[in-house]
Design a protein around this motif. Structure first.
Motif, PDB file in Angstrom:
ATOM      1  N   THR A  80       0.835  -1.207   0.000  1.00  0.00           N
ATOM      2  CA  THR A  80       0.000   0.000   0.000  1.00  0.00           C
ATOM      3  C   THR A  80       0.864   1.248   0.000  1.00  0.00           C
ATOM      4  OG1 THR A  80      -1.796  -1.166   1.108  1.00  0.00           O
ATOM      5  CG2 THR A  80      -1.844   1.236   1.212  1.00  0.00           C
ATOM      6  N   ILE A  81       1.895   1.281   0.827  1.00  0.00           N
ATOM      7  CA  ILE A  81       2.807   2.437   0.829  1.00  0.00           C
ATOM      8  C   ILE A  81       3.443   2.592  -0.551  1.00  0.00           C
ATOM      9  CG2 ILE A  81       5.033   3.303   1.711  1.00  0.00           C
ATOM     10  CD1 ILE A  81       2.758   3.881   3.634  1.00  0.00           C
ATOM     11  N   ALA A  82       3.859   1.480  -1.150  1.00  0.00           N
ATOM     12  CA  ALA A  82       4.449   1.546  -2.495  1.00  0.00           C
ATOM     13  C   ALA A  82       3.449   2.114  -3.491  1.00  0.00           C
ATOM     14  CB  ALA A  82       4.927   0.159  -2.928  1.00  0.00           C
ATOM     15  N   ALA A  83       2.192   1.720  -3.396  1.00  0.00           N
ATOM     16  CA  ALA A  83       1.160   2.238  -4.303  1.00  0.00           C
ATOM     17  C   ALA A  83       0.931   3.733  -4.072  1.00  0.00           C
ATOM     18  CB  ALA A  83      -0.147   1.463  -4.117  1.00  0.00           C
ATOM     19  N   LEU A  84       0.971   4.168  -2.821  1.00  0.00           N
ATOM     20  CA  LEU A  84       0.813   5.587  -2.512  1.00  0.00           C
ATOM     21  C   LEU A  84       1.987   6.397  -3.077  1.00  0.00           C
ATOM     22  CD1 LEU A  84      -0.450   5.279   1.183  1.00  0.00           C
ATOM     23  CD2 LEU A  84      -1.811   5.954  -0.813  1.00  0.00           C
ATOM     24  N   GLY A 169      10.855  14.515 -20.034  1.00  0.00           N
ATOM     25  CA  GLY A 169      11.698  14.392 -21.216  1.00  0.00           C
ATOM     26  C   GLY A 169      13.185  14.402 -20.908  1.00  0.00           C
ATOM     27  N   SER A 170      13.545  14.350 -19.635  1.00  0.00           N
ATOM     28  CA  SER A 170      14.956  14.413 -19.248  1.00  0.00           C
ATOM     29  C   SER A 170      15.608  13.030 -19.200  1.00  0.00           C
ATOM     30  CB  SER A 170      15.087  15.079 -17.881  1.00  0.00           C
ATOM     31  OG  SER A 170      14.458  14.276 -16.890  1.00  0.00           O
ATOM     32  N   GLY A 171      14.878  12.015 -19.623  1.00  0.00           N
ATOM     33  CA  GLY A 171      15.412  10.659 -19.561  1.00  0.00           C
ATOM     34  C   GLY A 171      14.885   9.886 -18.367  1.00  0.00           C
ATOM     35  N   LEU A 172      14.310  10.589 -17.426  1.00  0.00           N
ATOM     36  CA  LEU A 172      13.659   9.956 -16.275  1.00  0.00           C
ATOM     37  C   LEU A 172      12.156  10.133 -16.424  1.00  0.00           C
ATOM     38  CD1 LEU A 172      15.792  11.278 -13.278  1.00  0.00           C
ATOM     39  CD2 LEU A 172      15.698   8.929 -14.114  1.00  0.00           C
ATOM     40  N   ASP A 173      11.412   9.134 -16.021  1.00  0.00           N
ATOM     41  CA  ASP A 173       9.963   9.294 -16.007  1.00  0.00           C
ATOM     42  C   ASP A 173       9.487   9.045 -14.576  1.00  0.00           C
ATOM     43  OD1 ASP A 173       9.189   6.409 -15.624  1.00  0.00           O
ATOM     44  OD2 ASP A 173      10.189   6.225 -17.558  1.00  0.00           O
ATOM     45  N   PRO A 174       8.260   9.445 -14.261  1.00  0.00           N
ATOM     46  CA  PRO A 174       7.763   9.286 -12.893  1.00  0.00           C
ATOM     47  C   PRO A 174       7.797   7.848 -12.377  1.00  0.00           C
ATOM     48  CG  PRO A 174       6.377  10.817 -14.073  1.00  0.00           C
ATOM     49  CD  PRO A 174       7.328  10.219 -15.076  1.00  0.00           C
ATOM     50  N   LYS A 175       7.557   6.888 -13.235  1.00  0.00           N
ATOM     51  CA  LYS A 175       7.584   5.482 -12.799  1.00  0.00           C
ATOM     52  C   LYS A 175       8.994   5.068 -12.374  1.00  0.00           C
ATOM     53  CE  LYS A 175       3.601   3.953 -15.531  1.00  0.00           C
ATOM     54  NZ  LYS A 175       2.751   4.723 -14.697  1.00  0.00           N
ATOM     55  N   THR A 176      10.002   5.470 -13.143  1.00  0.00           N
ATOM     56  CA  THR A 176      11.398   5.166 -12.800  1.00  0.00           C
ATOM     57  C   THR A 176      11.773   5.852 -11.492  1.00  0.00           C
ATOM     58  OG1 THR A 176      11.935   4.965 -15.151  1.00  0.00           O
ATOM     59  CG2 THR A 176      13.779   5.276 -13.629  1.00  0.00           C
ATOM     60  N   LEU A 177      11.366   7.118 -11.342  1.00  0.00           N
ATOM     61  CA  LEU A 177      11.639   7.846 -10.102  1.00  0.00           C
ATOM     62  C   LEU A 177      11.004   7.145  -8.906  1.00  0.00           C
ATOM     63  CD1 LEU A 177      11.116  11.581 -11.122  1.00  0.00           C
ATOM     64  CD2 LEU A 177      13.262  10.462 -10.521  1.00  0.00           C
ATOM     65  N   ALA A 178       9.750   6.739  -9.061  1.00  0.00           N
ATOM     66  CA  ALA A 178       9.042   6.073  -7.965  1.00  0.00           C
ATOM     67  C   ALA A 178       9.736   4.777  -7.573  1.00  0.00           C
ATOM     68  CB  ALA A 178       7.590   5.802  -8.351  1.00  0.00           C
ATOM     69  N   GLU A 179      10.136   3.986  -8.555  1.00  0.00           N
ATOM     70  CA  GLU A 179      10.781   2.705  -8.233  1.00  0.00           C
ATOM     71  C   GLU A 179      12.133   2.920  -7.553  1.00  0.00           C
ATOM     72  OE1 GLU A 179       8.982  -0.035  -8.269  1.00  0.00           O
ATOM     73  OE2 GLU A 179       7.425   1.259  -9.086  1.00  0.00           O
ATOM     74  N   HIS A 180      12.887   3.907  -8.005  1.00  0.00           N
ATOM     75  CA  HIS A 180      14.165   4.207  -7.352  1.00  0.00           C
ATOM     76  C   HIS A 180      13.921   4.684  -5.920  1.00  0.00           C
ATOM     77  CE1 HIS A 180      18.437   5.151  -7.234  1.00  0.00           C
ATOM     78  NE2 HIS A 180      18.082   6.206  -6.517  1.00  0.00           N
TER      79      HIS A 180
END
Length: 192
Positions: A80-84, A169-180
């Motif tokens: 749940t925290i990961a989903a948030l 467009g900087s090479g990072l997307d929100p999904k990649t940021l979230a997983e990191h």
């Protein structure tokens, strides 16, 4: 056409509020940016507050729906925290200006009766996150020696601050940021 024009004006105003701050941005600034007379703006909105209200209510409607869906899935506290966290990062692109306005003008706006819903929403969001952290503590999944509310606020602030440096467009997307972010949050930076 009128609704498209209105949406365009909201986007322009949101960018100006994010750049200059809500209080420093005038109706004339918004009209000039839109290439219209100041009086023409009142054809679409009765005040500058109405514009920022539309920006923020749209943001809160979306984030609240995402957070509630994460909670309602009934998964374990870690999931749940990961989903948030993922839901929060997903707002960086579409609501960059709203998040910036919230950071810069929160104290001013929440003092106005019209924006009482902001405090109510913030309280509900805090309880979703902190409640999930406390649930994880009770289940022995999260450290018992951390304060759930303080932890939520630290997580929230680090996510929202990404809006200052994150650029689409900087090479990072929100999904990649979230997983990191989740990797660092759950596993730390130490080698175990």
């Amino acid at each position: 056409m009128a609704s498209e024009r209105r949406e365009h004006l909201v986007r322009l105003a949101a960018e100006l509020f994010a750049q200059k701050g809500f209080q420093a941005t005038t109706v004339r600034n918004i009209a000039d940016e839109a290439g219209i007379l100041s009086g023409s703006l009142y054809h679409h909105f009765d005040s500058k507050e109405s514009i920022v209200d539309e920006i923020l209510s749209g943001f809160f409607d979306e984030i609240m729906a995402s957070y509630r869906a994460a909670i309602d899935r009934g998964q374990g506290p870690r999931e749940t925290i990961a989903a948030l966290v993922r839901a929060a990062f997903d707002t960086l692109e579409p609501h960059r200006a709203a998040i910036t306005v919230m950071q810069n003008d929160w104290s001013y706006l929440r003092g106005m009766e019209r924006f009482a819903y902001l405090t109510k929403a913030e309280d509900e969001i805090e309880e979703m996150w902190a409640g999930t952290i406390r649930q994880g503590q009770r289940q022995g999944l999260f450290r018992a020696d951390i304060d759930a509310t303080l932890t939520y606020r630290m997580v929230r602030d680090t996510i929202w601050m990404a809006v200052r440096w994150y650029r689409p467009g900087s090479g990072l997307d929100p999904k990649t940021l979230a997983e990191h972010y989740l990797k660092v949050m759950f596993d730390g930076i130490n080698i175990h």
